[in-house]
Design a protein around this motif. Structure first.
Motif, PDB file in Angstrom:
ATOM      1  N   LYS A  50      39.861  45.566  33.143  1.00  0.00           N
ATOM      2  CA  LYS A  50      40.120  44.631  32.036  1.00  0.00           C
ATOM      3  C   LYS A  50      40.071  43.191  32.521  1.00  0.00           C
ATOM      4  N   LEU A  51      40.611  42.969  33.730  1.00  0.00           N
ATOM      5  CA  LEU A  51      40.552  41.642  34.343  1.00  0.00           C
ATOM      6  C   LEU A  51      39.104  41.178  34.459  1.00  0.00           C
ATOM      7  N   LEU A  52      38.230  42.082  34.941  1.00  0.00           N
ATOM      8  CA  LEU A  52      36.823  41.734  35.116  1.00  0.00           C
ATOM      9  C   LEU A  52      36.114  41.565  33.774  1.00  0.00           C
ATOM     10  N   ASP A  53      36.363  42.472  32.843  1.00  0.00           N
ATOM     11  CA  ASP A  53      35.657  42.427  31.564  1.00  0.00           C
ATOM     12  C   ASP A  53      36.096  41.248  30.698  1.00  0.00           C
ATOM     13  N   ASN A  54      37.400  40.922  30.776  1.00  0.00           N
ATOM     14  CA  ASN A  54      37.925  39.831  29.946  1.00  0.00           C
ATOM     15  C   ASN A  54      37.916  38.484  30.654  1.00  0.00           C
ATOM     16  N   ASN A  55      37.581  38.500  31.958  1.00  0.00           N
ATOM     17  CA  ASN A  55      37.585  37.266  32.749  1.00  0.00           C
ATOM     18  C   ASN A  55      38.915  36.532  32.625  1.00  0.00           C
ATOM     19  N   GLU A  56      40.010  37.268  32.849  1.00  0.00           N
ATOM     20  CA  GLU A  56      41.306  36.634  32.695  1.00  0.00           C
ATOM     21  C   GLU A  56      42.378  37.265  33.583  1.00  0.00           C
ATOM     22  N   LEU A  57      43.343  36.432  33.954  1.00  0.00           N
ATOM     23  CA  LEU A  57      44.573  36.891  34.586  1.00  0.00           C
ATOM     24  C   LEU A  57      45.674  36.839  33.531  1.00  0.00           C
TER      25      LEU A  57
END
Length: 254
Positions: free
Chosen positions: A28-35
């Protein structure tokens, strides 16, 4: 991202920090580009966030400091590849609420790359090392003039951040580095106000990826190829922890 306090020799010599995510949250971090940072009100240890968990009294009446709603954090560590850390941080509830030992992924970044977080997001951003104290030392903090002064201030600032860098000695094995955000309101989750979603470029922020030692090797190879082909990571950036490798030592007694 600004440093609060000082670095220790270990981080000066080797300025890398790590965070273990459950496998599904990693993607999800990679797909959403978010922390995803959380409000410290969600931390488990009741003694590690004085301005959030203490009962505040102002002019003889209970007081809720509005600053606490605007501060968010994420926990990292400068501890190396540790089986204890793997086990603790992958034994938790997943997004379906199931508590067990899940497969995890350790992401690593270099301290100088933290600036990419503040470049990509509006707000104030800080990081600092945890100060592990004995219980009797923590008991004195509510009377510390610096703590009292910080709690008087209702606008979130670095003084509040400093109060969130204390933790009991029993947690010292974590070697924790905390990242903090006082974000623009647009970054706070519209549904869950205890979450803050910060945009990142994973290829800029993440220097290496290490998969769970308990993962089947063929499954690891599948994930490695996926990270290379679908997300653009280099093969040399992707490894698997070796803690569960078979004992191949030979002891000759003839």
């Amino acid at each position: 991202m600004k440093l609060v306090g000082e670095l220790n020799k270990k981080l000066i010599d080797k300025p890398y920090i790590h965070r273990i995510e459950l496998l599904d949250r990693f993607y999800k971090l990679l797909d959403n580009n978010e922390l995803v940072f959380v409000n410290p009100d969600k931390w488990e240890d009741p003694l590690e966030n004085l301005i959030f968990n203490s009962r505040l009294i102002k002019n003889g009446k209970p007081f809720q400091n509005p600053a606490k709603e605007r501060i968010f954090s994420q926990c990292w560590s400068y501890e190396g590849d540790s089986y204890g850390i793997w086990k603790i941080y992958t034994t938790k509830a997943d997004d379906n609420g199931e508590v067990k030992r899940h497969m995890g992924v350790r992401i690593t970044t270099k301290l100088d790359k933290l600036i990419t977080i503040s470049k990509n997001n509006p707000g104030e951003f800080y990081y600092g090392l945890m100060d592990y104290k004995w219980k009797h030392e923590i008991d004195k903090l509510p009377k510390d003039p610096r703590i009292i002064d910080s709690v008087k201030d209702t606008i979130p600032n670095v003084k509040h951040i400093e109060t969130l860098l204390f933790k009991r000695k029993s947690y010292a094995y974590e070697n924790e580095v905390r990242l903090f955000s006082i974000p623009d309101s647009s970054l706070i989750d519209s549904v869950d106000k205890k979450l803050c979603r910060l945009k990142i470029n994973p290829l800029e922020l993440i220097t290496s990826i290490r998969f769970d030692p308990g993962m089947d090797y063929n499954e690891f190879k599948t994930h490695k190829l996926k990270l290379e082909n679908d997300y653009g990571f280099r093969p040399s950036q992707i490894t698997q922890s070796t803690y569960f490798k078979k004992n191949k030592y030979i002891i000759r007694i003839d």
